[in-house]
Design an enzyme around this catalytic site. Structure first.
Site, mmCIF file in Angstrom:
data_model
loop_
_atom_site.group_PDB
_atom_site.id
_atom_site.type_symbol
_atom_site.label_atom_id
_atom_site.label_comp_id
_atom_site.label_asym_id
_atom_site.label_seq_id
_atom_site.Cartn_x
_atom_site.Cartn_y
_atom_site.Cartn_z
ATOM 1 N N LYS A 104 41.596 29.499 50.501
ATOM 2 C CA LYS A 104 40.268 29.585 51.184
ATOM 3 C C LYS A 104 40.081 28.664 51.847
ATOM 4 C CE LYS A 104 38.448 31.343 46.362
ATOM 5 N NZ LYS A 104 37.168 31.127 45.841
ATOM 6 N N TYR A 140 34.002 40.643 47.890
ATOM 7 C CA TYR A 140 33.101 40.107 46.210
ATOM 8 C C TYR A 140 31.970 40.774 46.273
ATOM 9 C CZ TYR A 140 35.784 35.346 46.905
ATOM 10 O OH TYR A 140 36.816 34.720 46.781
ATOM 11 N N ASN A 191 37.607 26.389 45.605
ATOM 12 C CA ASN A 191 38.470 25.938 44.387
ATOM 13 C C ASN A 191 39.915 26.701 45.625
ATOM 14 O OD1 ASN A 191 37.959 28.680 44.794
ATOM 15 N ND2 ASN A 191 37.352 29.098 42.221
ATOM 16 N N HIS A 233 41.889 32.053 45.784
ATOM 17 C CA HIS A 233 41.172 33.158 45.275
ATOM 18 C C HIS A 233 43.276 33.949 44.531
ATOM 19 C CE1 HIS A 233 39.454 37.905 44.025
ATOM 20 N NE2 HIS A 233 41.168 37.639 44.586
ATOM 21 N N GLU A 248 42.094 45.213 46.405
ATOM 22 C CA GLU A 248 41.949 43.436 47.080
ATOM 23 C C GLU A 248 42.861 44.413 48.115
ATOM 24 O OE1 GLU A 248 40.459 41.023 43.819
ATOM 25 O OE2 GLU A 248 41.740 40.466 44.596
HETATM 26 P P1 CMP Z 1 37.339 33.472 42.873
HETATM 27 O O1 CMP Z 1 38.632 34.212 41.824
HETATM 28 O O2 CMP Z 1 37.616 33.434 44.646
HETATM 29 O O3 CMP Z 1 35.850 35.032 42.416
HETATM 30 C C1 CMP Z 1 34.812 34.623 43.056
HETATM 31 C C2 CMP Z 1 34.716 33.244 43.349
HETATM 32 O O4 CMP Z 1 33.050 32.341 43.302
HETATM 33 C C3 CMP Z 1 35.426 32.228 42.833
HETATM 34 O O5 CMP Z 1 36.707 32.282 42.566
HETATM 35 C C4 CMP Z 1 34.270 30.466 42.602
HETATM 36 O O6 CMP Z 1 34.812 30.184 43.759
HETATM 37 C C5 CMP Z 1 32.989 31.772 43.189
HETATM 38 N N1 CMP Z 1 32.292 31.000 42.305
HETATM 39 C C6 CMP Z 1 31.274 29.739 42.307
HETATM 40 N N2 CMP Z 1 30.511 29.729 40.614
HETATM 41 C C7 CMP Z 1 31.059 30.723 39.974
HETATM 42 C C8 CMP Z 1 30.980 31.086 38.634
HETATM 43 N N3 CMP Z 1 30.121 30.295 37.976
HETATM 44 N N4 CMP Z 1 31.637 31.756 37.626
HETATM 45 C C9 CMP Z 1 32.337 32.329 38.567
HETATM 46 N N5 CMP Z 1 32.975 31.963 39.535
HETATM 47 C C10 CMP Z 1 31.709 31.614 40.297
#
Ligand code: CMP
Length: 142
Positions: free
Chosen positions: A10, A50, A113, A116, A127
């Site tokens: 990311k 998403y 974070n 992904h 994906e």
């Molecule tokens: P990712 O695995 O990329 O999938 C969706 C993303 O939304 C997740 O990682 C997080 O970075 C982001 N996100 C933010 N808030 C939440 C939440 N409460 N629950 C899950 N994903 C979240």
């Protein structure tokens, strides 16, 4: 069984210049890169990727973050690749991620974070197809 999974490094991790360190974790664990490119996602591409989260309260911030800078999208191949990649990444929330995982070591918040990874083989297929043509996947069978 040998599987393929989809990975995104990311914008936060790209900005921190830790693409190589994250890749090394995948490689050391036995995952092989079979496709890779750096892209700066448009709102349309990030929102489409998403789409399953479109009704969630964090959707707008998620799309805004994912379009804030370039990302590295990759297809990783290996034994049990989907679960292995999720193990290497750690929990979605870095504050809950186990020590030594990518998110524990390179991320601070759930919104930014670092990585992904597909959550199932079904998601992985969808994906991968969203970002790569079949002709862009390079077999690593040797
Ligand atoms: P990712 O695995 O990329 O999938 C969706 C993303 O939304 C997740 O990682 C997080 O970075 C982001 N996100 C933010 N808030 C939440 C939440 N409460 N629950 C899950 N994903 C979240």
């Amino acid at each position: 069984a040998v599987q393929r999974t989809f990975s995104i490094i990311k914008p936060d991790a790209v900005a921190k210049n830790v693409v190589g360190e994250i890749l090394t974790r995948f490689e050391k664990a036995g995952l092989k890169v079979v496709a890779s490119k750096m892209v700066h996602l448009s709102e349309k591409t990030a929102g489409g990727f998403y789409a399953e989260h479109s009704e969630r309260p964090f959707f707008k911030d998620l799309v805004s973050f994912m379009t804030s800078g370039p990302v590295v999208v990759q297809v990783l191949e290996g034994e049990n690749a989907v679960a292995l990649n999720r193990e290497l990444m750690g929990a979605t929330n870095p504050k809950e991620a186990a020590a030594g995982t990518i998110r524990a070591d390179f991320a601070q918040t759930i919104d930014e974070n670092a990585v992904h990874g597909s959550d199932s083989e079904t998601s992985a297929a969808r994906e991968i197809a969203y970002f790569f043509a079949e002709s862009e996947l390079c077999p690593r069978t040797r």
